[in-house]
Design a protein around this motif. Structure first.
Motif, PDB file in Angstrom:
ATOM      1  N   PHE A 212      39.378 -28.882   7.207  1.00  0.00           N
ATOM      2  CA  PHE A 212      39.757 -29.704   7.826  1.00  0.00           C
ATOM      3  C   PHE A 212      39.182 -29.732   9.313  1.00  0.00           C
ATOM      4  CE2 PHE A 212      42.790 -26.849   5.587  1.00  0.00           C
ATOM      5  CZ  PHE A 212      43.592 -27.645   5.265  1.00  0.00           C
TER       6      PHE A 212
ATOM      7  N   TYR B 219      59.409 -28.175   9.877  1.00  0.00           N
ATOM      8  CA  TYR B 219      59.117 -27.103   9.808  1.00  0.00           C
ATOM      9  C   TYR B 219      59.968 -26.385  10.244  1.00  0.00           C
ATOM     10  CZ  TYR B 219      54.017 -27.725   9.560  1.00  0.00           C
ATOM     11  OH  TYR B 219      52.755 -28.008   8.944  1.00  0.00           O
TER      12      TYR B 219
ATOM     13  N   CYS C 201      47.936 -19.574   7.676  1.00  0.00           N
ATOM     14  CA  CYS C 201      48.721 -20.772   9.302  1.00  0.00           C
ATOM     15  C   CYS C 201      48.665 -21.736   9.528  1.00  0.00           C
ATOM     16  CB  CYS C 201      48.845 -19.437  10.792  1.00  0.00           C
ATOM     17  SG  CYS C 201      47.563 -19.246  12.044  1.00  0.00           S
TER      18      CYS C 201
ATOM     19  N   ASP D 201      40.113 -21.234   9.515  1.00  0.00           N
ATOM     20  CA  ASP D 201      39.710 -22.566   9.788  1.00  0.00           C
ATOM     21  C   ASP D 201      39.561 -22.324  11.545  1.00  0.00           C
ATOM     22  OD1 ASP D 201      39.272 -25.721   9.995  1.00  0.00           O
ATOM     23  OD2 ASP D 201      39.827 -25.251  11.401  1.00  0.00           O
TER      24      ASP D 201
ATOM     25  N   LEU E 275      41.509 -25.097  13.903  1.00  0.00           N
ATOM     26  CA  LEU E 275      42.846 -24.741  13.197  1.00  0.00           C
ATOM     27  C   LEU E 275      43.682 -24.196  14.530  1.00  0.00           C
ATOM     28  CD1 LEU E 275      44.313 -25.609   9.756  1.00  0.00           C
ATOM     29  CD2 LEU E 275      44.000 -27.469  11.131  1.00  0.00           C
TER      30      LEU E 275
ATOM     31  N   ASP F 200      39.537 -14.882   5.808  1.00  0.00           N
ATOM     32  CA  ASP F 200      39.634 -15.124   4.236  1.00  0.00           C
ATOM     33  C   ASP F 200      40.648 -14.494   4.135  1.00  0.00           C
ATOM     34  OD1 ASP F 200      39.206 -15.569   2.069  1.00  0.00           O
ATOM     35  OD2 ASP F 200      37.147 -16.136   1.878  1.00  0.00           O
ATOM     36  N   MET F 201      42.166 -14.949   3.314  1.00  0.00           N
ATOM     37  CA  MET F 201      42.785 -14.224   2.333  1.00  0.00           C
ATOM     38  C   MET F 201      42.870 -13.540   1.607  1.00  0.00           C
ATOM     39  SD  MET F 201      45.166 -17.289   1.241  1.00  0.00           S
ATOM     40  CE  MET F 201      44.778 -19.040   1.779  1.00  0.00           C
TER      41      MET F 201
ATOM     42  N   TYR G 274      44.304 -23.764  -1.437  1.00  0.00           N
ATOM     43  CA  TYR G 274      42.959 -23.300  -1.250  1.00  0.00           C
ATOM     44  C   TYR G 274      41.225 -21.866  -2.068  1.00  0.00           C
ATOM     45  CZ  TYR G 274      43.777 -27.194   1.708  1.00  0.00           C
ATOM     46  OH  TYR G 274      44.132 -28.700   2.118  1.00  0.00           O
TER      47      TYR G 274
HETATM   48  C1  LIG Z   1      47.868 -27.213   3.433  1.00  0.00           C
HETATM   49  S1  LIG Z   1      47.449 -26.407   5.523  1.00  0.00           S
HETATM   50  C2  LIG Z   1      48.561 -25.379   5.643  1.00  0.00           C
HETATM   51  C3  LIG Z   1      48.329 -24.501   7.033  1.00  0.00           C
HETATM   52  C4  LIG Z   1      49.900 -24.264   7.452  1.00  0.00           C
HETATM   53  N1  LIG Z   1      50.550 -22.904   6.605  1.00  0.00           N
HETATM   54  C5  LIG Z   1      51.105 -24.603   7.659  1.00  0.00           C
HETATM   55  O1  LIG Z   1      52.152 -25.219   6.961  1.00  0.00           O
HETATM   56  O2  LIG Z   1      50.874 -26.436   8.425  1.00  0.00           O
HETATM   57  C6  LIG Z   1      46.129 -25.162   5.007  1.00  0.00           C
HETATM   58  C7  LIG Z   1      45.987 -23.837   5.463  1.00  0.00           C
HETATM   59  O3  LIG Z   1      44.950 -22.839   4.226  1.00  0.00           O
HETATM   60  C8  LIG Z   1      44.185 -22.530   5.076  1.00  0.00           C
HETATM   61  N2  LIG Z   1      42.472 -22.017   4.337  1.00  0.00           N
HETATM   62  C9  LIG Z   1      42.406 -22.653   3.569  1.00  0.00           C
HETATM   63  N3  LIG Z   1      41.864 -21.587   2.958  1.00  0.00           N
HETATM   64  C10 LIG Z   1      41.951 -19.956   3.511  1.00  0.00           C
HETATM   65  C11 LIG Z   1      41.359 -19.236   3.067  1.00  0.00           C
HETATM   66  N4  LIG Z   1      40.595 -18.675   1.929  1.00  0.00           N
HETATM   67  N5  LIG Z   1      42.174 -18.214   4.222  1.00  0.00           N
HETATM   68  C12 LIG Z   1      42.295 -18.285   5.446  1.00  0.00           C
HETATM   69  N6  LIG Z   1      43.272 -19.715   5.321  1.00  0.00           N
HETATM   70  C13 LIG Z   1      42.854 -20.567   4.436  1.00  0.00           C
HETATM   71  C14 LIG Z   1      43.469 -23.753   6.077  1.00  0.00           C
HETATM   72  O4  LIG Z   1      42.217 -23.722   7.331  1.00  0.00           O
HETATM   73  C15 LIG Z   1      44.694 -24.270   6.459  1.00  0.00           C
HETATM   74  O5  LIG Z   1      44.815 -23.998   7.847  1.00  0.00           O
END
Ligand SMILES: C[S@@+](CC[C@H](N)C(=O)[O-])C[C@H]1O[C@@H](n2cnc3c(N)ncnc32)[C@H](O)[C@@H]1O
Length: 235
Positions: free
Chosen positions: A2, A20, A47, A68, A71, A88-89, A110
């Motif tokens: 992003f 939302y 988030c 990120d 964000l 990282d999740m 992701y």
């Molecule tokens: C489609 S966005 C959704 C953001 C938010 N939940 C929303 O509903 O607007 C995907 C999110 O996943 C996050 N993301 C991607 N890979 C990730 C990881 N490995 N650990 C944590 N966050 C991650 C991105 O940075 C981004 O904020």
């Protein structure tokens, strides 16, 4: 992924009327139906800019986590009193547990691979209190994904115009989305490209990942916005 779009994320999803507030209210109802724990702690994983987190804070003491930094800095600006973590999740440890852990808007995709899906669900489940609820809004399954689709989103404000075009592709079990942005402000017009890669997991792969960590899992085919929802409980 992003890095080019973080500062415009909220404008883009406002322009497609993503609701939302309604989604957060639905998530709250589902959490209330399933949870048995008694406190009010909620962790919003992935988030993003903290939009769900803001609405969920009507009902819970909310913390957010995302990978990120761009964000997250938008989220922190909007919600200066809320706690946000960068992580990282698939591999984080806040050393605390929550009544509800949510991962919404298909962010789980992701993680990209099945083994990282399993790691993520293990990590999220470790953050649940006894009687807590894990709520995951999935990304598309291999059958639902259509490569070769082009779509367009526009933002039109007096001093900000955005056109975002996207093209879907597929490489094995990975869905790829190429986003091309044209962003116009009084300072000039900029073009940028982002490639997003998300894993295409089957219904069974999601269910198995929950069961592997001892969670009882329920699938709600409608969910918050038609994408479905996996709801896990640990008791
Ligand atoms: C489609 S966005 C959704 C953001 C938010 N939940 C929303 O509903 O607007 C995907 C999110 O996943 C996050 N993301 C991607 N890979 C990730 C990881 N490995 N650990 C944590 N966050 C991650 C991105 O940075 C981004 O904020």
């Amino acid at each position: 992924m992003f890095s080019k779009s973080a500062q415009y994320y909220d404008e883009i999803y406002a322009s497609v009327d993503k609701d939302y507030a309604a989604e957060a209210a639905k998530a709250h109802k589902i959490i209330q139906r399933y949870r048995q724990s008694k406190s009010k702690l909620l962790l919003d994983v992935a988030c993003g800019t903290g939009v769900h987190a803001g609405y969920l804070s009507k009902y819970y003491q909310v913390e957010g986590l995302d990978l990120d930094s761009g964000l997250l800095s938008v989220a922190k600006k909007k919600h200066p009193k809320m706690r946000f973590h960068q992580g990282d999740m698939t591999d984080f440890d806040l050393g605390r547990q929550f009544d509800a852990v949510v991962c919404l808007f298909s962010s789980i995709g992701y993680v990209r691979t099945k083994s990282r899906l399993q790691k993520a669900i293990k990590t999220l489940s470790r953050h649940l209190l006894p009687g807590g609820v894990l709520v995951i809004e999935p990304w598309f399954s291999p059958k639902q994904w259509h490569p070769g689709r082009v779509s367009m989103t526009q933002v039109s404000k007096p001093d900000l115009k955005i056109v975002r075009m996207s093209l879907s592709r597929q490489r094995g079990k990975l869905s790829l989305i190429e986003f091309q942005y044209l962003v116009g402000t009084p300072k000039g017009i900029e073009h940028s490209v982002e490639i997003h890669e998300l894993g295409l997991f089957t219904h069974k792969e999601y269910l198995d990942a929950f069961k592997a960590v001892g969670l009882k899992v329920t699938h709600d085919p409608e969910g918050l916005d038609g994408r479905g929802l996996y709801i896990g409980t640990n008791q």
